[in-house]
Write a protein that holds these residues in place. Structure first.
Motif, PDB file in Angstrom:
ATOM      1  N   HIS A  47      13.551 -33.175 -28.705  1.00  0.00           N
ATOM      2  CA  HIS A  47      14.445 -34.427 -28.803  1.00  0.00           C
ATOM      3  C   HIS A  47      15.721 -34.088 -28.078  1.00  0.00           C
ATOM      4  N   TYR A  48      16.380 -35.257 -27.737  1.00  0.00           N
ATOM      5  CA  TYR A  48      17.825 -35.130 -27.098  1.00  0.00           C
ATOM      6  C   TYR A  48      18.265 -36.351 -27.743  1.00  0.00           C
ATOM      7  N   GLY A  49      19.071 -36.388 -28.860  1.00  0.00           N
ATOM      8  CA  GLY A  49      19.443 -37.656 -29.482  1.00  0.00           C
ATOM      9  C   GLY A  49      18.170 -38.387 -29.681  1.00  0.00           C
ATOM     10  N   ASP A  50      18.005 -39.718 -29.367  1.00  0.00           N
ATOM     11  CA  ASP A  50      17.031 -40.521 -29.740  1.00  0.00           C
ATOM     12  C   ASP A  50      15.994 -40.466 -28.629  1.00  0.00           C
ATOM     13  N   VAL A  51      16.260 -39.669 -27.629  1.00  0.00           N
ATOM     14  CA  VAL A  51      15.339 -39.296 -26.336  1.00  0.00           C
ATOM     15  C   VAL A  51      14.255 -38.554 -26.797  1.00  0.00           C
ATOM     16  N   THR A  52      13.009 -38.745 -26.717  1.00  0.00           N
ATOM     17  CA  THR A  52      11.845 -37.791 -27.104  1.00  0.00           C
ATOM     18  C   THR A  52      11.537 -37.091 -25.907  1.00  0.00           C
ATOM     19  N   LEU A  53      11.228 -35.861 -26.059  1.00  0.00           N
ATOM     20  CA  LEU A  53      10.963 -34.976 -24.980  1.00  0.00           C
ATOM     21  C   LEU A  53       9.521 -34.324 -25.281  1.00  0.00           C
ATOM     22  N   ASP A  54       8.609 -34.623 -26.160  1.00  0.00           N
ATOM     23  CA  ASP A  54       7.422 -34.023 -26.259  1.00  0.00           C
ATOM     24  C   ASP A  54       6.632 -34.031 -25.015  1.00  0.00           C
ATOM     25  N   ASP A  55       5.909 -32.933 -24.852  1.00  0.00           N
ATOM     26  CA  ASP A  55       4.763 -32.651 -24.005  1.00  0.00           C
ATOM     27  C   ASP A  55       5.559 -32.687 -22.315  1.00  0.00           C
ATOM     28  N   LEU A  56       6.796 -32.408 -22.419  1.00  0.00           N
ATOM     29  CA  LEU A  56       7.410 -32.579 -21.014  1.00  0.00           C
ATOM     30  C   LEU A  56       7.535 -30.773 -20.374  1.00  0.00           C
ATOM     31  N   ASN A  57       7.446 -30.845 -19.138  1.00  0.00           N
ATOM     32  CA  ASN A  57       7.688 -29.533 -18.474  1.00  0.00           C
ATOM     33  C   ASN A  57       8.904 -29.486 -17.545  1.00  0.00           C
ATOM     34  N   ILE A  58       9.469 -28.125 -17.371  1.00  0.00           N
ATOM     35  CA  ILE A  58      10.776 -28.084 -16.512  1.00  0.00           C
ATOM     36  C   ILE A  58      10.625 -26.647 -16.033  1.00  0.00           C
ATOM     37  N   ALA A  59      11.065 -26.579 -14.796  1.00  0.00           N
ATOM     38  CA  ALA A  59      11.000 -25.284 -13.890  1.00  0.00           C
ATOM     39  C   ALA A  59      12.080 -24.848 -13.047  1.00  0.00           C
ATOM     40  N   VAL A  60      12.339 -23.394 -12.992  1.00  0.00           N
ATOM     41  CA  VAL A  60      13.479 -23.165 -12.271  1.00  0.00           C
ATOM     42  C   VAL A  60      12.812 -22.108 -11.095  1.00  0.00           C
ATOM     43  N   ALA A  61      13.153 -22.008  -9.700  1.00  0.00           N
ATOM     44  CA  ALA A  61      13.041 -21.056  -9.154  1.00  0.00           C
ATOM     45  C   ALA A  61      14.267 -20.438  -8.827  1.00  0.00           C
ATOM     46  N   LEU A  62      14.362 -19.188  -8.707  1.00  0.00           N
ATOM     47  CA  LEU A  62      15.638 -18.613  -8.692  1.00  0.00           C
ATOM     48  C   LEU A  62      15.645 -17.308  -7.805  1.00  0.00           C
ATOM     49  N   ASN A  63      16.948 -16.876  -7.389  1.00  0.00           N
ATOM     50  CA  ASN A  63      16.995 -15.420  -6.851  1.00  0.00           C
ATOM     51  C   ASN A  63      18.069 -14.976  -7.385  1.00  0.00           C
ATOM     52  N   SER A  64      18.017 -13.810  -7.998  1.00  0.00           N
ATOM     53  CA  SER A  64      19.177 -13.089  -8.310  1.00  0.00           C
ATOM     54  C   SER A  64      19.613 -11.705  -7.443  1.00  0.00           C
ATOM     55  N   PRO A  65      20.609 -11.500  -6.908  1.00  0.00           N
ATOM     56  CA  PRO A  65      21.084 -10.741  -5.860  1.00  0.00           C
ATOM     57  C   PRO A  65      21.063  -9.040  -6.761  1.00  0.00           C
ATOM     58  N   GLY A  66      20.872  -9.069  -7.827  1.00  0.00           N
ATOM     59  CA  GLY A  66      21.052  -7.790  -8.577  1.00  0.00           C
ATOM     60  C   GLY A  66      20.501  -8.090 -10.074  1.00  0.00           C
ATOM     61  N   PRO A  67      20.877  -7.266 -11.072  1.00  0.00           N
ATOM     62  CA  PRO A  67      20.562  -7.414 -12.493  1.00  0.00           C
ATOM     63  C   PRO A  67      20.743  -8.747 -12.834  1.00  0.00           C
ATOM     64  N   MET A  68      19.931  -9.344 -13.360  1.00  0.00           N
ATOM     65  CA  MET A  68      19.854 -10.849 -13.719  1.00  0.00           C
ATOM     66  C   MET A  68      21.016 -11.250 -14.989  1.00  0.00           C
ATOM     67  N   SER A  69      21.560 -10.329 -15.387  1.00  0.00           N
ATOM     68  CA  SER A  69      22.469 -10.455 -16.533  1.00  0.00           C
ATOM     69  C   SER A  69      23.845 -10.650 -15.776  1.00  0.00           C
ATOM     70  N   GLU A  70      24.062 -10.017 -14.556  1.00  0.00           N
ATOM     71  CA  GLU A  70      25.191 -10.271 -13.777  1.00  0.00           C
ATOM     72  C   GLU A  70      25.409 -11.631 -13.049  1.00  0.00           C
ATOM     73  N   GLY A  71      24.363 -12.392 -13.095  1.00  0.00           N
ATOM     74  CA  GLY A  71      24.626 -13.545 -12.617  1.00  0.00           C
ATOM     75  C   GLY A  71      24.597 -13.924 -11.065  1.00  0.00           C
ATOM     76  N   ASN A  72      25.019 -14.890 -10.560  1.00  0.00           N
ATOM     77  CA  ASN A  72      25.328 -15.308  -9.170  1.00  0.00           C
ATOM     78  C   ASN A  72      23.913 -15.689  -8.613  1.00  0.00           C
ATOM     79  N   TRP A  73      23.268 -16.242  -9.323  1.00  0.00           N
ATOM     80  CA  TRP A  73      21.775 -16.812  -9.055  1.00  0.00           C
ATOM     81  C   TRP A  73      21.761 -17.820  -8.333  1.00  0.00           C
ATOM     82  N   LYS A  74      20.827 -17.764  -7.242  1.00  0.00           N
ATOM     83  CA  LYS A  74      20.621 -19.191  -6.410  1.00  0.00           C
ATOM     84  C   LYS A  74      19.555 -19.892  -7.247  1.00  0.00           C
ATOM     85  N   ALA A  75      19.494 -21.161  -7.212  1.00  0.00           N
ATOM     86  CA  ALA A  75      18.367 -21.744  -8.059  1.00  0.00           C
ATOM     87  C   ALA A  75      18.045 -23.250  -7.682  1.00  0.00           C
TER      88      ALA A  75
END
Length: 201
Positions: free
Chosen positions: A46-74
């Motif tokens: 839930h997000y406040g009073d908004v129910t989020l049950d059974d929903l999906n979300i996805a990200v496609a990304l490219n990390s130019p080096g180690p992911m922990s260093e950031g600078n992703w394109k997404a």
């Protein structure tokens, strides 16, 4: 006033690295950069009073080096089944505006290439996870079998999408994404999955 929210469910990631992905150990990707698909299935949320049950979300990304260093394109994909309020809630959480662990993940993004609403599927089966986005993007992964048929797991890894949970080590049957310059059409590459639980703020 900050909105209180919570969600739990299953997540997966599948990427272009060969063998075990070094990004979870703060090391450089095996191919120099790392292009990946990450998906979440919210079993209960839930997000406040908004129910989020059974929903999906996805990200496609490219990390130019180690992911922990950031600078992703997404590219962020929101579930087409979500109402306008639910899409706004998902965008706030996974866009990093609502605090919690997703805020840390979102801080790694240097450029948001697009935000799209798509049909998103997330299948959870014994030893298998399958993420689909629209008709042409997917991450279909199988767990690697360990000793006595048990899962191979990674614990206490320093870079975690789902802190507090052991990762199941898997391998992609299919990893396909052709959109906004993030191109993948591979198999037999690194993949991981686990439960997740996020809370904010």
């Amino acid at each position: 006033m900050t909105t209180e929210w919570k969600m739990q469910g299953e997540y997966l990631e599948s990427c272009t690295c060969k063998g075990a992905c070094p990004c979870v150990y703060l090391e450089a990707p095996t191919e120099g950069d790392c292009t990946a698909m990450v998906g979440w299935h919210i079993e209960k949320g839930h997000y406040g009073d908004v129910t989020l049950d059974d929903l999906n979300i996805a990200v496609a990304l490219n990390s130019p080096g180690p992911m922990s260093e950031g600078n992703w394109k997404a590219v962020l994909y929101l579930d087409q089944r979500a109402s306008e309020q639910q899409q706004e809630a998902l965008g706030n959480v996974f866009g990093g505006k609502a605090g919690g662990h997703p805020e840390l993940l979102a801080s790694m993004i240097g450029e948001v290439l697009a935000v799209e609403t798509q049909p998103i599927g997330f299948v959870v089966e014994n030893g298998r996870r399958h993420l689909t986005i629209g008709d042409s993007h997917e991450a279909n992964i199988n767990a690697i079998e360990g000793q006595d048929g048990q899962d191979v797991t990674i614990n206490n890894h320093p870079f975690a999408v789902a802190p507090g949970y052991s990762l199941v080590v898997a391998k992609s049957r299919s990893l396909r994404h052709q959109n906004h310059g993030l191109q993948m059409n591979l198999s037999e590459r690194a993949a991981l999955y686990s439960p997740f639980e996020y809370t904010g703020p």
